[in-house]
Design an enzyme around this catalytic site. Structure first.
Site, mmCIF file in Angstrom:
data_model
loop_
_atom_site.group_PDB
_atom_site.id
_atom_site.type_symbol
_atom_site.label_atom_id
_atom_site.label_comp_id
_atom_site.label_asym_id
_atom_site.label_seq_id
_atom_site.Cartn_x
_atom_site.Cartn_y
_atom_site.Cartn_z
ATOM 1 N N SER A 89 30.295 -31.103 5.844
ATOM 2 C CA SER A 89 30.174 -32.620 6.755
ATOM 3 C C SER A 89 28.539 -32.055 6.990
ATOM 4 O O SER A 89 28.537 -31.140 7.743
ATOM 5 C CB SER A 89 31.738 -33.102 8.011
ATOM 6 O OG SER A 89 30.549 -33.745 9.279
ATOM 7 N N TYR A 107 36.664 -29.583 15.308
ATOM 8 C CA TYR A 107 37.173 -30.128 14.031
ATOM 9 C C TYR A 107 35.594 -29.430 13.378
ATOM 10 O O TYR A 107 35.348 -29.363 11.770
ATOM 11 C CB TYR A 107 36.390 -31.900 14.073
ATOM 12 C CG TYR A 107 36.408 -32.214 12.754
ATOM 13 C CD1 TYR A 107 37.279 -32.698 11.733
ATOM 14 C CD2 TYR A 107 34.590 -32.477 12.767
ATOM 15 C CE1 TYR A 107 36.834 -32.898 10.377
ATOM 16 C CE2 TYR A 107 34.550 -33.587 11.559
ATOM 17 C CZ TYR A 107 35.093 -33.908 10.119
ATOM 18 O OH TYR A 107 35.003 -34.238 9.116
ATOM 19 N N LYS A 125 35.462 -26.971 9.621
ATOM 20 C CA LYS A 125 35.045 -27.092 8.587
ATOM 21 C C LYS A 125 33.791 -26.158 8.440
ATOM 22 O O LYS A 125 33.622 -25.239 7.029
ATOM 23 C CB LYS A 125 33.530 -28.512 8.726
ATOM 24 C CG LYS A 125 34.038 -29.903 8.982
ATOM 25 C CD LYS A 125 35.066 -29.765 7.666
ATOM 26 C CE LYS A 125 35.541 -31.607 7.390
ATOM 27 N NZ LYS A 125 36.970 -31.792 6.996
HETATM 28 P P1 NAD Z 1 41.650 -40.360 5.846
HETATM 29 O O1 NAD Z 1 41.812 -39.866 7.434
HETATM 30 O O2 NAD Z 1 41.070 -41.162 5.565
HETATM 31 O O3 NAD Z 1 41.835 -39.660 4.856
HETATM 32 C C1 NAD Z 1 42.580 -37.883 5.147
HETATM 33 C C2 NAD Z 1 43.567 -37.581 4.417
HETATM 34 O O4 NAD Z 1 44.455 -36.605 4.576
HETATM 35 C C3 NAD Z 1 44.591 -39.284 5.092
HETATM 36 O O5 NAD Z 1 45.071 -39.737 4.257
HETATM 37 C C4 NAD Z 1 46.366 -37.955 5.813
HETATM 38 O O6 NAD Z 1 47.270 -39.058 6.054
HETATM 39 C C5 NAD Z 1 45.791 -36.795 5.253
HETATM 40 N N1 NAD Z 1 45.718 -35.480 5.508
HETATM 41 C C6 NAD Z 1 45.605 -34.680 6.611
HETATM 42 N N2 NAD Z 1 46.498 -33.507 6.634
HETATM 43 C C7 NAD Z 1 47.156 -33.285 5.676
HETATM 44 C C8 NAD Z 1 48.124 -32.098 5.173
HETATM 45 N N3 NAD Z 1 47.646 -31.255 5.866
HETATM 46 N N4 NAD Z 1 48.629 -32.552 4.119
HETATM 47 C C9 NAD Z 1 48.460 -34.029 3.965
HETATM 48 N N5 NAD Z 1 48.257 -34.416 3.872
HETATM 49 C C10 NAD Z 1 47.069 -34.928 4.886
HETATM 50 O O7 NAD Z 1 39.618 -39.485 6.560
HETATM 51 P P2 NAD Z 1 38.430 -39.650 5.568
HETATM 52 O O8 NAD Z 1 37.259 -40.358 6.301
HETATM 53 O O9 NAD Z 1 38.927 -40.187 4.091
HETATM 54 O O10 NAD Z 1 38.330 -37.996 4.909
HETATM 55 C C11 NAD Z 1 38.374 -37.735 4.182
HETATM 56 C C12 NAD Z 1 37.618 -36.588 4.376
HETATM 57 O O11 NAD Z 1 36.145 -36.227 4.816
HETATM 58 C C13 NAD Z 1 38.097 -35.083 5.344
HETATM 59 O O12 NAD Z 1 38.402 -33.673 5.764
HETATM 60 C C14 NAD Z 1 37.232 -35.299 6.699
HETATM 61 O O13 NAD Z 1 37.420 -34.478 7.912
HETATM 62 C C15 NAD Z 1 35.870 -35.226 5.563
HETATM 63 N N6 NAD Z 1 34.511 -36.137 6.649
HETATM 64 C C16 NAD Z 1 34.414 -37.366 6.333
HETATM 65 C C17 NAD Z 1 33.509 -37.519 7.257
HETATM 66 C C18 NAD Z 1 34.148 -39.508 8.583
HETATM 67 O O14 NAD Z 1 33.114 -40.055 8.317
HETATM 68 N N7 NAD Z 1 34.963 -40.244 7.335
HETATM 69 C C19 NAD Z 1 32.561 -37.591 7.655
HETATM 70 C C20 NAD Z 1 32.385 -36.140 6.994
HETATM 71 C C21 NAD Z 1 33.505 -35.121 6.365
#
Ligand code: NAD
Ligand code: UDP
Length: 357
Positions: A132, A156, A160
């Site tokens: 991120s 958080y 990362k």
């Molecule tokens: P999201 O919460 O929609 O998706 C993450 C998924 O991981 C969820 O479906 C959750 O149920 C699953 N999950 C969490 N812990 C788990 C575990 N231990 N075992 C199995 N499944 C698990 O989030 P997103 O927005 O799709 O983000 C995806 C990734 O991108 C994350 O790592 C997040 O930190 C990163 N990210 C997101 C953003 C954003 O703004 N959305 C920005 C930067 C980075």
């Protein structure tokens, strides 16, 4: 499924970015296996990805699984061979991570370490990780290049940062690993069918879902966090990238993993353009011909002023470039929140999951 199709494991596949990436993978001719513990998502997203992918939908399977369940992960890796893993699974709410740091360290770090251990044991050493822009902290200048100093302002963000460092360490210990760390800026929007997307529970933390909820009457007004920043209009500036462009960045990264020279590399995925809160509101109002009521408030603790990406490295080395303009991002975000587009038109214009080049 053809014999030639690469099989990709997608952790967090039922989530917001994971589900869009699964769709783009299928449309791009990959076979995919999604795993997710469904803590922050629903298996309905997987069914919808299959529907949206049409004939390619059969190339997707799903396993409900927590990544920290090592025996379950072992069993999965023993049952089939993966060409690469895209790792989205994790907790992502900054505020919650401050309140419950151990949950974040346990889930994000233990989950990732278990995954990497099982991958190594089964000889699968191609890895794409969701990092991120939060690792840039409050950058001294913009655009942020991949060489900028790194920091973390929350548990958080630290997960990362730690995972990035773990990846660099395992590559140094074993050069068979090929790893791409993707630093996302601000993912927004959804597939315009409205079939898959982001539907945060409770009050949305992020700007775009909040604006969408105001637009559809679920909330009375948008609270603008700070209008005294040194920016064009005083409000915070970010780099909003459409989730389908972001998803395509993962396919570009998978291609890059076949490059013999790749070791552990990091790429920004953003648009390269900064947009203020008030500019987002104005574009949304123009697209929806509707007023978004605003309430001016103080700065949100922990917020940064201006963060946007340098996209030079990703464009040059991944041969990836955004295809959806800022106006389209807003138009599509508005449409997907009100279900006003047809998936047919969008797939025609956005294409078949291929990335540039
Ligand atoms: P999201 O919460 O929609 O998706 C993450 C998924 O991981 C969820 O479906 C959750 O149920 C699953 N999950 C969490 N812990 C788990 C575990 N231990 N075992 C199995 N499944 C698990 O989030 P997103 O927005 O799709 O983000 C995806 C990734 O991108 C994350 O790592 C997040 O930190 C990163 N990210 C997101 C953003 C954003 O703004 N959305 C920005 C930067 C980075
Ligand atoms: N923001 C806002 N009101 C909201 C949510 C966000 O004014 O209800 C602002 C926030 O202060 C920041 C920008 O919108 O300047 C983007 O915030 P978001 O949480 O979406 O992304 P992040 O700050 O994590 O990059």
């Amino acid at each position: 499924m053809t014999d030639m199709a690469q099989k990709i494991l997608v952790t967090g596949g039922a989530g917001y970015i994971g589900s869009h990436t699964l769709l783009q993978l299928l449309l791009g001719g990959y076979a995919a296996v999604g795993v997710d513990n469904l803590d922050n998502s629903s298996q309905v997203a997987i069914q919808r990805v299959q529907e949206l992918a049409g004939e390619y939908g059969q190339n997707l399977s799903f396993h409900k699984m927590d990544l920290r369940d090592k025996p379950a992960l072992e069993k999965l890796f023993a049952s089939m061979k993966f060409d690469a893993v895209i790792h989205f699974a994790g907790l992502k709410a900054v505020g919650e991570s401050v309140a419950k740091p151990l949950n974040y360290y346990d889930n994000n770090l233990s989950g990732t370490i278990t995954l990497l251990e099982v991958m190594a044991a089964h000889g699968c050493k191609r890895f794409v990780f969701s990092s991120s822009a939060t690792v840039y902290g409050w950058p001294k200048e913009v655009p942020c290049t991949e060489e900028f100093p790194l920091s973390a302002a929350s548990p958080y963000g630290r997960t990362k940062l730690f995972i990035e460092e773990i990846c660099r360490d395992i590559y140094h210990s074993d050069s068979e690993w090929k790893i791409i760390l993707l630093r996302y800026f601000n993912p927004v929007g959804a597939h315009p069918s409205g079939y898959i997307g982001e539907d945060p529970r409770g009050v949305p933390n992020n700007l775009m879902p909040f604006v969408q909820q105001v637009a559809v009457g679920r909330r009375p007004a948008l609270t603008v966090f700070g209008n005294d920043y040194s920016t064009k209009d005083g409000t915070g500036v970010r780099d909003y990238i459409h989730v389908l462009d972001l998803a395509d960045g993962h396919i570009a990264a998978l291609r890059k993993l076949s490059d013999p020279s790749i070791g552990c590399e990091v790429y920004n995925l953003g648009t390269g353009k900064g947009t203020s809160v008030l500019e987002i509101v104005a574009s949304f109002e123009k697209a929806s011909k509707q007023k978004i009521p605003l309430v001016m408030a103080g700065r949100r603790p922990g917020d940064t002023e201006t963060v946007y990406a340098s996209t030079d490295k990703a464009e040059r080395e991944l041969k990836w470039k955004i295809q959806i303009s800022k106006q389209e991002v807003v138009r599509l975000s508005r449409a997907s929140s009100s279900g006003k587009t047809s998936k047919g038109r969008f797939l025609e214009s956005h294409g078949n999951g291929r990335v540039n080049g």
